[in-house]
Scaffold this motif. Sequence first.
Motif, PDB file in Angstrom:
ATOM      1  N   GLU B 118       0.831  -1.200   0.000  1.00  0.00           N
ATOM      2  CA  GLU B 118       0.000   0.000   0.000  1.00  0.00           C
ATOM      3  C   GLU B 118       0.869   1.256   0.000  1.00  0.00           C
ATOM      4  OE1 GLU B 118      -3.117  -1.681  -0.455  1.00  0.00           O
ATOM      5  OE2 GLU B 118      -3.461  -1.877   1.697  1.00  0.00           O
ATOM      6  N   ARG B 121       2.277   1.645  -3.452  1.00  0.00           N
ATOM      7  CA  ARG B 121       1.280   2.185  -4.383  1.00  0.00           C
ATOM      8  C   ARG B 121       1.063   3.671  -4.140  1.00  0.00           C
ATOM      9  NH1 ARG B 121      -4.025  -1.155  -3.957  1.00  0.00           N
ATOM     10  NH2 ARG B 121      -4.727   0.450  -5.397  1.00  0.00           N
ATOM     11  N   ASP B 126      -0.501   5.613  -7.055  1.00  0.00           N
ATOM     12  CA  ASP B 126      -1.354   4.553  -7.591  1.00  0.00           C
ATOM     13  C   ASP B 126      -2.349   4.083  -6.531  1.00  0.00           C
ATOM     14  OD1 ASP B 126      -2.118   2.724  -9.589  1.00  0.00           O
ATOM     15  OD2 ASP B 126      -0.955   1.138  -8.630  1.00  0.00           O
ATOM     16  N   LEU B 127      -2.478   4.863  -5.456  1.00  0.00           N
ATOM     17  CA  LEU B 127      -3.408   4.486  -4.386  1.00  0.00           C
ATOM     18  C   LEU B 127      -4.469   5.578  -4.271  1.00  0.00           C
ATOM     19  CD1 LEU B 127      -3.885   2.461  -1.934  1.00  0.00           C
ATOM     20  CD2 LEU B 127      -2.728   4.174  -0.549  1.00  0.00           C
TER      21      LEU B 127
END
Lengths: 193, 258
Positions: B118, B121, B126-127
């Motif tokens: 996480e 990302r 990308d989260l």
Amino acid sequence: MPHGDPEDKRARFEALALPLMGVLYNTALRLTRASEDAADLVQETFLRAYRTFENFRPGTNGKAWLFTILYSVFVNRWKRARREAGPIPPDELEERFQRFVEVAPGADEEAGKTEAWGERWPPEVEAALRALPEAFRAAVLFVDVQELSYEEAAAVLRCPVGTLRSRLFRGRRLLFASLQEYAREAGYLRPVN
Amino acid sequence: MLTTGNHPGDELQQLLDGRLEAERRAQVEAHLAVCARCRRELAALRWVTAAVRKGLPERDVPAAVAAGVAAALDGADRAARRRRPAWVIGLALAAAAVLVVLVTRGGAPDVVAAAAEELARYRAADLPLQLETGDPRALERLIARSTLRFPVRVFDFGMMGYRLAGGGAHRLAGRRSALFAYEDAGGRRVVCQMYEGRITELPAGAERREHDGIQFRIYRTAGLTLVFWQEGDVVCVLASDGDPEEAVQLAYAKAIKE
Ligand SMILES: [Zn+2]
């Protein structure tokens, strides 16, 4: 034009994916067996699908593509966190199936026509499907319920076609065995005359 | 040629599904003519296949799910406008993968690996964050409306130079979690999560430390540091790509004794 403008991408994605939301949601329910988890799984699937929409080849099976993403998210996020909890152990079901097929001809009932079930479907089928161990449940779910080909279903489950075939075979036998008692009581299995 | 002692097994299923070639099909059908056992097996397979195919009850998609999907797509559209190049994402995920490999040996790696992923990302933009806000109270109000069953307090690292970027209700390796993301002026990132669990379930290989009577478990590799601690029924994890010791100090500053 794979790299069109963002508005166009959103519109093309929604045209493909939104009509399949109901199918994805119901499949997610049967995989996770919990409505909150199914909601999360569907949302994550749509998000991943949208981000990787460039990978989708127009003209191929959009439903199978979305199922591939759904199952991959499911395996990564849910499968490991959940224990399998069917009410009847698979080995016991397998024995029941063998007893059904091995009984002497004419001495027992036969598997009747499903037309006899009428319009309203009993909840037992859904419950029996959900109680199947995950690998077998997924095979039955994608081939029998969602009517993917063996090849498409194997791609969704990321396994060889031969593996899919044997999981499907086992899943159908176990499902029959777990429904057998119920079907007999409800008159869906009838004595052979 | 099949005899009664040589049942076709899963070829019955292929016959049912129309996947046998003509010659083989004729052989299996000839066997069926003389084998009651296989006739019963085929009938059972046909019956159960029809039972699920005929139609299981389909539930309508709840309005909240459809709304959640729309919000997720909106979030992705916003994130795409400031997305970093793919190779940056690749590097970040590779760093997380190293940690995954390291902790897998200890068993039950899900939470540690997922927390690292996480952070990777988030570093790669990308989260998607459910709510982008610098206001911890606004984030707490959002999370209070979610289905999380434990009270959540959003850490404020303002004094330490980390600005809250946002967060929301999330999932960490299948567990419901609350997630908060931070960034400092130098581009260092911190992602904190809270979930119901016990730190005793974490994989082996952690460095153990105690501070102010609180137990901490620390995992680090490839430039990432993860610090876990227990607060009541909730596990808190702080993941950082900054200085490892600074990450531990951030955790010390925010941990509350059970
Ligand atoms: Zn036979």
